[in-house]
Scaffold this active site. Structure first.
Site, PDB file in Angstrom:
ATOM      1  N   ASP A  70       0.821  -1.212   0.000  1.00 34.52           N
ATOM      2  CA  ASP A  70       0.000   0.000   0.000  1.00 34.52           C
ATOM      3  C   ASP A  70       0.858   1.267   0.000  1.00 34.52           C
ATOM      4  O   ASP A  70       2.046   1.252   0.324  1.00 34.52           O
ATOM      5  CB  ASP A  70      -0.898   0.033   1.237  1.00 34.52           C
ATOM      6  N   ASP A  71       0.196   2.374  -0.341  1.00 29.52           N
ATOM      7  CA  ASP A  71       0.679   3.737  -0.117  1.00 29.52           C
ATOM      8  C   ASP A  71       1.788   4.192  -1.056  1.00 29.52           C
ATOM      9  O   ASP A  71       2.372   5.247  -0.843  1.00 29.52           O
ATOM     10  CB  ASP A  71       1.125   3.943   1.332  1.00 29.52           C
ATOM     11  N   HIS A 121      -6.142   2.729  -4.213  1.00 31.29           N
ATOM     12  CA  HIS A 121      -6.081   2.940  -2.758  1.00 31.29           C
ATOM     13  C   HIS A 121      -6.572   4.343  -2.380  1.00 31.29           C
ATOM     14  O   HIS A 121      -6.203   4.858  -1.327  1.00 31.29           O
ATOM     15  CB  HIS A 121      -4.652   2.719  -2.268  1.00 31.29           C
ATOM     16  N   HIS A 125      -5.893   9.167   0.689  1.00 33.27           N
ATOM     17  CA  HIS A 125      -5.861   8.325   1.897  1.00 33.27           C
ATOM     18  C   HIS A 125      -6.807   8.795   3.001  1.00 33.27           C
ATOM     19  O   HIS A 125      -6.442   8.882   4.173  1.00 33.27           O
ATOM     20  CB  HIS A 125      -4.430   8.236   2.448  1.00 33.27           C
ATOM     21  N   HIS A 215       3.716  -2.252   3.096  1.00 31.63           N
ATOM     22  CA  HIS A 215       3.679  -0.904   2.530  1.00 31.63           C
ATOM     23  C   HIS A 215       4.881  -0.696   1.620  1.00 31.63           C
ATOM     24  O   HIS A 215       5.968  -1.228   1.881  1.00 31.63           O
ATOM     25  CB  HIS A 215       3.661   0.155   3.631  1.00 31.63           C
TER      26      HIS A 215
END
Length: 258
Positions: A70-71, A121, A125, A215
């Site tokens: 993620d991210d 995603h 955020h 991540h």
């Protein structure tokens, strides 16, 4: 509407997409952090049963595992993660943030060209458990457009930040032919854990059909070296036990794009 909280993901992950000059998202980051710090009511069982084809936390109980990141994209960490995956011959899934994909399109293209799957995603955020359906749609569609412009397809898979989602949002995802994918194994790498702790978190919990959360990006001052160092051992240990590493589309028997 019920709210799902599947996450032990960092309350500071809202800042994962931010550099000091990222003014567009910084106005909401503090509010997102504060919102995520408070416990949320969870009704995972009900929503999993009700939306079993749309809302996933793990795959079939076969000796396959999906590594997810993620991210990203993040020029500090994403290239190093990709280097490890390339050396080990593993295909993974990257849930990218729209504001970072817009800023670092070459990294998104590298993820795609090296055969990994790209998922959505959100753009900035946010905690969707605290957002309206309209805000959810805006975040998802904005990121979808950036990904389409960069690599030529619209992702089918969506991972809500923190694993937070409302039932109306799930209904919209279902109507639009997408799938929400959370996880059932958390590396907790956002804490800046060392190699041994990341390995223990993953190897102690992973099994047939696991979806593992890592991540590939972080906030200012974050440290994902533990993940980068642990990945080869995790991959080799699980392979020695007969596991195959696949992207989420293969694990979940779904199409990659829409």
């Amino acid at each position: 509407m019920p709210i799902v909280s599947a996450s032990s993901e960092t309350p500071y992950a809202a800042a994962a997409a931010l550099q000091p000059n990222d003014k567009e998202a910084s106005a909401t980051a503090a509010a997102q952090i504060e919102a995520n710090a408070k416990p949320k009511p969870a009704d995972l069982g009900e929503l999993q049963r009700k939306y079993s084809e749309t809302f996933k936390f793990h795959g079939p109980k076969v000796k396959q595992v999906a590594l997810t990141f993620d991210d990203g994209p993040d020029p500090r960490f994403t290239p190093q993660v990709l280097d490890v995956l390339q050396r080990e011959g593993v295909k993974a899934t990257f849930f990218v943030l729209g504001n970072r994909a817009k800023k670092f399109p070459a990294l998104v293209k590298r993820i795609h060209h090296e055969g990994h799957l790209i998922g959505n995603h959100s753009f900035s955020h946010p905690n969707f458990g605290k957002r309206s359906l309209k805000q959810f749609q805006t975040e998802i569609l904005r990121t979808e457009k950036i990904i389409k412009q960069t690599v030529g397809y619209r992702p089918k898979l969506i991972r809500p930040p923190y694993g937070e989602i409302r039932e109306t949002q799930i209904q919209w995802v279902k109507k639009n032919g997408c799938t929400i994918v959370n996880w059932n194994v958390d590396s907790l790498d956002w804490k800046g854990l060392d190699k041994a702790k990341v390995e223990a978190n993953v190897l102690g919990a992973a099994g047939p059909g696991s979806i593992v959360l890592f991540h590939a990006g972080g906030g200012v001052g974050s440290n994902l070296n533990g993940t980068i160092q642990a990945l080869p051992d995790i991959i080799q240990t699980m392979r020695a036990k007969g596991y195959q590493f696949v992207d989420l589309a293969e694990l979940l028997h779904t199409v990659k794009y829409r």
